[in-house]
Every structure is written in C-alpha cells, then in structure tokens.
Design a protein around this motif. Structure first.
Motif, mmCIF file in Angstrom:
data_model
loop_
_atom_site.group_PDB
_atom_site.id
_atom_site.type_symbol
_atom_site.label_atom_id
_atom_site.label_comp_id
_atom_site.label_asym_id
_atom_site.label_seq_id
_atom_site.Cartn_x
_atom_site.Cartn_y
_atom_site.Cartn_z
ATOM 1 N N GLN A 292 0.822 -1.208 0.000
ATOM 2 C CA GLN A 292 0.000 0.000 0.000
ATOM 3 C C GLN A 292 0.861 1.266 0.000
ATOM 4 O O GLN A 292 0.438 2.325 0.460
ATOM 5 N N SER A 293 2.050 1.156 -0.566
ATOM 6 C CA SER A 293 3.020 2.247 -0.499
ATOM 7 C C SER A 293 3.177 2.953 -1.844
ATOM 8 O O SER A 293 3.365 2.306 -2.883
ATOM 9 N N TRP A 294 3.138 4.293 -1.811
ATOM 10 C CA TRP A 294 3.340 5.133 -2.980
ATOM 11 C C TRP A 294 4.397 6.192 -2.669
ATOM 12 O O TRP A 294 4.370 6.799 -1.604
ATOM 13 N N THR A 295 5.314 6.420 -3.597
ATOM 14 C CA THR A 295 6.363 7.428 -3.440
ATOM 15 C C THR A 295 6.027 8.650 -4.283
ATOM 16 O O THR A 295 5.819 8.532 -5.500
ATOM 17 N N PRO A 296 5.961 9.847 -3.668
ATOM 18 C CA PRO A 296 5.721 11.066 -4.452
ATOM 19 C C PRO A 296 6.949 11.437 -5.274
ATOM 20 O O PRO A 296 8.082 11.346 -4.803
ATOM 21 N N LEU A 297 6.718 11.859 -6.504
ATOM 22 C CA LEU A 297 7.779 12.273 -7.422
ATOM 23 C C LEU A 297 7.505 13.702 -7.880
ATOM 24 O O LEU A 297 6.389 14.206 -7.752
ATOM 25 N N PRO A 298 8.501 14.372 -8.420
ATOM 26 C CA PRO A 298 8.284 15.740 -8.905
ATOM 27 C C PRO A 298 7.272 15.781 -10.053
ATOM 28 O O PRO A 298 7.088 14.801 -10.779
ATOM 29 N N THR A 299 6.638 16.934 -10.207
ATOM 30 C CA THR A 299 5.795 17.206 -11.361
ATOM 31 C C THR A 299 6.471 18.304 -12.184
ATOM 32 O O THR A 299 7.362 18.996 -11.696
ATOM 33 N N PRO A 300 6.077 18.482 -13.445
ATOM 34 C CA PRO A 300 6.740 19.510 -14.279
ATOM 35 C C PRO A 300 6.387 20.922 -13.821
ATOM 36 O O PRO A 300 5.260 21.384 -14.015
ATOM 37 N N ASP A 301 7.323 21.562 -13.152
ATOM 38 C CA ASP A 301 7.149 22.937 -12.652
ATOM 39 C C ASP A 301 5.912 23.065 -11.776
ATOM 40 O O ASP A 301 5.226 24.098 -11.793
ATOM 41 N N GLY A 302 5.607 22.002 -11.010
ATOM 42 C CA GLY A 302 4.480 22.046 -10.097
ATOM 43 C C GLY A 302 3.123 21.942 -10.762
ATOM 44 O O GLY A 302 2.094 22.133 -10.103
ATOM 45 N N PHE A 311 5.120 6.548 -25.548
ATOM 46 C CA PHE A 311 5.411 6.643 -26.975
ATOM 47 C C PHE A 311 6.912 6.719 -27.157
ATOM 48 O O PHE A 311 7.574 7.584 -26.583
ATOM 49 N N ASN A 312 7.463 5.790 -27.935
ATOM 50 C CA ASN A 312 8.901 5.740 -28.197
ATOM 51 C C ASN A 312 9.720 5.809 -26.910
ATOM 52 O O ASN A 312 10.667 6.593 -26.782
ATOM 53 N N ASP A 313 9.318 4.979 -25.933
ATOM 54 C CA ASP A 313 10.040 4.787 -24.671
ATOM 55 C C ASP A 313 10.042 6.009 -23.772
ATOM 56 O O ASP A 313 10.872 6.119 -22.879
ATOM 57 N N ARG A 314 9.107 6.937 -23.969
ATOM 58 C CA ARG A 314 8.956 8.068 -23.060
ATOM 59 C C ARG A 314 7.511 8.119 -22.578
ATOM 60 O O ARG A 314 6.588 7.765 -23.311
ATOM 61 N N LEU A 315 7.336 8.574 -21.350
ATOM 62 C CA LEU A 315 6.013 8.776 -20.793
ATOM 63 C C LEU A 315 5.572 10.210 -21.088
ATOM 64 O O LEU A 315 6.251 11.166 -20.705
ATOM 65 N N TYR A 316 4.440 10.357 -21.787
ATOM 66 C CA TYR A 316 3.897 11.673 -22.133
ATOM 67 C C TYR A 316 2.673 11.953 -21.271
ATOM 68 O O TYR A 316 1.930 11.041 -20.895
ATOM 69 N N PHE A 328 8.344 12.516 -19.695
ATOM 70 C CA PHE A 328 9.085 11.983 -18.541
ATOM 71 C C PHE A 328 9.974 10.834 -19.006
ATOM 72 O O PHE A 328 9.529 9.947 -19.737
ATOM 73 N N ASP A 329 11.248 10.844 -18.587
ATOM 74 C CA ASP A 329 12.190 9.807 -19.026
ATOM 75 C C ASP A 329 12.505 8.796 -17.932
ATOM 76 O O ASP A 329 13.447 8.006 -18.065
ATOM 77 N N GLU A 334 10.140 17.200 -18.796
ATOM 78 C CA GLU A 334 10.437 18.342 -19.645
ATOM 79 C C GLU A 334 9.160 18.749 -20.376
ATOM 80 O O GLU A 334 8.268 17.926 -20.602
ATOM 81 N N THR A 335 9.064 20.033 -20.710
ATOM 82 C CA THR A 335 7.948 20.508 -21.515
ATOM 83 C C THR A 335 8.262 20.247 -22.977
ATOM 84 O O THR A 335 9.264 20.730 -23.494
ATOM 85 N N VAL A 336 7.375 19.498 -23.643
ATOM 86 C CA VAL A 336 7.600 19.156 -25.049
ATOM 87 C C VAL A 336 7.090 20.254 -25.957
ATOM 88 O O VAL A 336 7.738 20.636 -26.930
#
Length: 547
Positions: A292-302, A311-316, A328-329, A334-336
């Motif tokens: 039941q464990s989740w780790t918070p990660l950064p978001t793009p500029d909040g 798509f092509n090994d990246r998370l959009y 997300f890599d 990054e902003t696409v």
C-alpha cells in the motif's frame, strides 16, 4: 529513445500460385515474405535479420523507423476478395504500455480502403489505459456508414470515466452522484447487461483504470461535477485510493496516493512500474512501491499531469494547468510543447506512427511530426465543438470524442474531421461529453456524461482478440470468410465477428506494408509472412502454426 537509421533497399519478386491443395495441407501462398531470402520490388528500412521459430529467418523491427514496403504485389487481388488468409509469426518487444504496432497493412489511399492486422495498445484515452496489446484484424471501407448501438446505463452512472479491456472482458468505471451513491466498476455481459462489481471506495467516482502485472487496477475520486456544469454531489468522501481486482472479483486495497490527493486522474504502466497522477491540485505524481506504499515524485514545474501514454520509450502527459504536453524519461520531466491558444490538453492517440493530442477550448487535435526537438502540426477542428477529448485508432482510422455535444469524429487526413454520430442527447444541459473509449469485440465503445450511458459503433468488418498478446513467438492467422472475419493464435480459433454485409474493396493502387500502418511501427520480430487467396481451414492453420 533514439536509434540509428540506416536504409537498405532490397528487391523481391512475386508469383501467382494455384490454390489447389492436398487435404490438410495449405495451398501455395500468393505472397510470402522470407527474411532470409529477399527478392524484387521490396524496400526494407531498418529491419535486421534474426532467427525465428523453427530456425526460420526473422526480421527485427525497432518500433520507430522499421518498415517493409511492397509495390504492386499480387496480394492486392487476394486481399480484396471475399475470402483470404494472412499467416505470420510474431514476437513483441514491448514493455508496459508501449505500443506493439502494426503487423501488416494493405491500404489504398485514393479511396480509403484496406486490410489491417496489428497488436494495439490505447493509453492516455482521457482517464483510461483502455487496451493493452490486443490483436485486431479489420477491413476498412469508405462505403460503410458507422452505426451506434446503445448498451445502456450501468447502475446510476452520470459519467463513464473509464473503459478498459482486461482478460477478455470490458470494464466500465463510473461516477454516481446521489447522496448515498458511490463510484462503481461494472463488467459488460451483452446488449445492455452489466454486472456490478461493487464500490471499492466511498467516493462518488472510480476514475482511472489500467492493467498492470496482468491485473486490473482502478482508482477513486471525489469528482467535482460543477466542472461539467452539473449540480455538485452531496457525497463528500475523498478518493485518491488505488485498488486491484482479485481473481474472485474482490477488491484489494493498494493504498492512498497521499492525504492531499482527493482524486486520481490516471494510472499507467511505464517500464514495468505503475504510476499515478492527481486530478485536482495540489499537483501530484506517484510511483507504486507495492503493498500500500506510494512514493511522491516531482511534477513539471508544479503542474498537474493528467492523461498519460507511452510513446517511443517516453512517458507523455497532458495537463489541465496549461495547454502543454510534458515528457518523462523515468527521472525528470520536460515541456515538449505549448499548444497554440490552448489552455488545457486532454487525451493522446497514436496514429500512423505519430502521437496526437487533443485540447480545449478550440477542439483542435495536434500531431507531433518530429521527436527532438518536437514539431507539432494542427490537424484541424472537430466541427463546431469546444473540446476534443479521447483519441483512439480503430480499424484503420483515428477517432475523437467531443464537448459540448458528445459527438464522435473520424480523422480523414490533412485537417479533415468527419462527424460520425452523437452519443449523448440529454436535453437542457450545458455540456455533454463523449469522454471514454475502448475497442472490444471488434467495436469502438464510447462512454458519456451526463447520461452515463455506453454506446458502441461498427465501422466495418473487424475482430479483436481481447487478451494481452503473450510474450515469445506466436503464430497468428487472420481469415476472411463469406460472412465473417476470424482470428487464430497458435493454431487455435480465438475470435470471430460476423460481417453483416459483403464489403467490396478496391485495392488497385494499394501498397502492402509490413511492420507499420494505421497505428504505429511494430516493435518486435516477424517471420514467415504469407497471404493466401482462400480461407484456410482450421486444420490447415494448425499446420502452419507448427514451429
């Protein structure tokens, strides 16, 4: 992921063979691709020769640039006939929700007609990861008028948040807005019959759905109906929790993302890890650690990330905080792109090897034509609508749902979107949404707001194997017989759809492609591709499926 590009042009010749055969044996094919013996009139790009089943030669396709194009093959006549068989061996190289892609397609662009066989994944369909590596075989013809069928209203649904296919069944996640009502998950049986699998949580909505490690995961939300110009729900219970469906249809808790997360936008499997995002502020992006464990990660500029696809090994990801697309890599965002004049982005679709995104408030759809640096093209507007939402490729065409009229549109190329129908006719409301989509039993299913009903459409002869395509080498046969289209896997009959009318095809100017087509470039290996000018028997197909 960048891969080096090298193009090799090979030559292949084609012969016509008689269709007679000894009982139990297959006739000679009209077309056969042998990776180890290239011949005339074939252009091969980025396909490397490997070893396949039974020591056959195979070709490895990289999922981005690999393709084999065949000009004017004798298979044109075979594949436009009333009966034919496609036989091949396939092995996928994908992980998580990466798209496996097209195995074979023959398409005549002049009259928008063709035949297509592929292994489809649809993720980022607004809140849902709707289909995971499911085999689809279909016949595309512009002579067919799509027809919608009403599959009813599951429970007291006002909003079908998600549709998801898992282990041969279709599931729907709902928002039910009454004082004593909660979000439910339903399983489709037939016609307008749905089995209620209960309410995993106390919140008014089950929002996101995805398949992870061969199990169905769902997430809960306290949905704010005012965002759709409807009265707010008196159910004030927060969501933000994730659940897993057990084999005996019980819900197992997988924990809460955080105390601040009251609603979940999306779930997705990326590189073998399950990720989740928050629907409302504060922005949240989380990685599942198990139990039941989740780790918070950064978001793009909040900023919030909403619909997610791979798509092509990246998370959009799309966003409701600005009209952007983020990437997300596995470590950072990054902003696409910033979509011109858009304030929110909504859903993703993959079509003809390109990533598409929908937006508000113009109801335009944009296509990414270049990966790095990204270049995007406006593919046009959905009628007079304000918002373009779910995107999904079905039976050779890209479809999109809209607001405020809950219409469904088909992309016909360039900037042309053809309206194919309206799925919610609720009177005296400001907004109607064609919000969720999935492909099931060869049909495109659509979920709505505020009627909470589910419809499906028939866009031509199409059949799906509604299971996740397994790892390793497997034999696939697609068969058209008078009155039906059928799929076989490893020599066994797995799916059949009736062909209600005799669809005639004209493929005079068609091009046959292996490893690319209507959805995406194939990522994996192919071997021993054959086309027969007849519908083979089950015994003949079983013989071809011997390694």
């Amino acid at each position: 992921m960048n891969r080096s590009v090298a193009t090799l042009v090979l030559i292949v010749c084609f012969q016509s063979f008689p269709n007679s055969s000894v009982e139990g044996q297959s006739p000679e094919p009209v077309y056969r691709w042998d990776a180890g013996a290239p011949k005339n009139n074939e252009a091969t790009t980025d396909v490397t020769v490997t070893t396949g089943p039974g020591n056959r030669k195979a070709g490895r396709f990289n999922g981005q640039t690999s393709v084999i194009r065949v000009s004017h093959p004798n298979s044109n006549a075979a594949l436009q006939s009333a009966e034919f068989t496609i036989s091949l061996w396939a092995k996928t190289d994908v992980q998580g929700h990466e798209t496996a892609g097209d195995l074979l397609r023959i398409f005549d662009a002049r009259n928008a007609q063709g035949v297509r066989l592929g292994i489809d994944t649809h993720a980022g369909v607004t809140n849902a990861q709707s289909n995971l590596r499911q085999l689809q075989f279909g016949i595309q013809s512009n002579s067919i008028t799509p027809k919608f069928q009403d599959h009813g209203r599951p429970g007291q649904s006002v909003y079908v948040f998600s549709l998801c296919v898992h282990d041969g069944r279709l599931y729907a996640a709902t928002c039910e807005a009454g004082e004593n009502q909660k979000g439910h998950v339903y399983r489709f049986e037939k016609d307008q019959q749905w089995t209620d699998l209960g309410s995993p949580d106390e919140a008014n909505a089950i929002s996101a759905m995805a398949v992870f490690n061969n199990q169905l995961y769902v997430a809960s939300s306290k949905y704010r109906l005012a965002g759709s110009s409807l009265p707010e729900s008196p159910n004030m219970n927060s969501g933000g929790r994730v659940f897993r469906l057990s084999k005996d249809d019980r819900w197992e808790s997988c924990g809460r993302l955080s105390e601040q997360t009251e609603a979940v936008a999306s779930l997705i499997d990326y590189r073998g890890t399950l990720y989740a995002s928050s629907l409302y502020r504060p922005a949240g992006f989380f990685k599942y650690d198990g139990q039941q464990s989740w780790t918070p990660l950064p978001t793009p500029d909040g900023k919030r990330v909403e619909a997610m696809t791979v798509f092509n090994d990246r998370l959009y990801a799309t966003s409701y905080d600005e009209g952007s697309v983020f990437r997300f890599d596995g470590a950072q965002w990054e902003t696409v792109t910033r979509i011109p004049n858009a304030t929110q982005t909504y859903g993703f679709g993959i079509h003809q090897g390109k990533l598409f995104v929908s937006e508000w408030p113009q109801a335009h759809v944009f296509r990414m034509d270049k990966f790095e640096p990204s270049e995007w093209t406006d593919t046009g507007k959905l009628g007079q609508e304000l918002e373009a939402m779910p995107l999904l490729t079905h039976n050779g065409s890209l479809y999109c749902g809209s607001l405020p009229s809950a219409e469904v549109y088909r992309y016909d190329g360039q900037t042309a979107w053809e309206r194919v129908g309206q799925v919610d006719h609720t009177p005296e409301v400001k907004y109607r949404r064609a919000w969720s989509m999935a492909v099931y039993q060869g049909r495109l299913f659509v979920g709505t707001l505020p009627s909470g009903r589910i419809h499906s459409m028939d866009s031509g002869p199409s059949v799906t194997w509604d299971n996740c395509f397994p790892e390793g080498w497997h034999h696939v046969a697609a068969v058209r017989r008078p009155g039906s289209v059928e799929l076989f896997v490893d020599g066994k009959h797995v799916s059949k759809s009736m062909e209600p009318e005799d669809v005639k095809l004209s493929l005079k100017h068609a091009e046959l492609t292996l490893g690319a087509g209507a959805q995406d470039h194939f990522q994996g290996e192919l071997s021993d591709v054959q086309i027969f000018r007849t519908a083979l028997s089950e015994d003949q197909i079983a013989g071809l499926a011997m390694p």
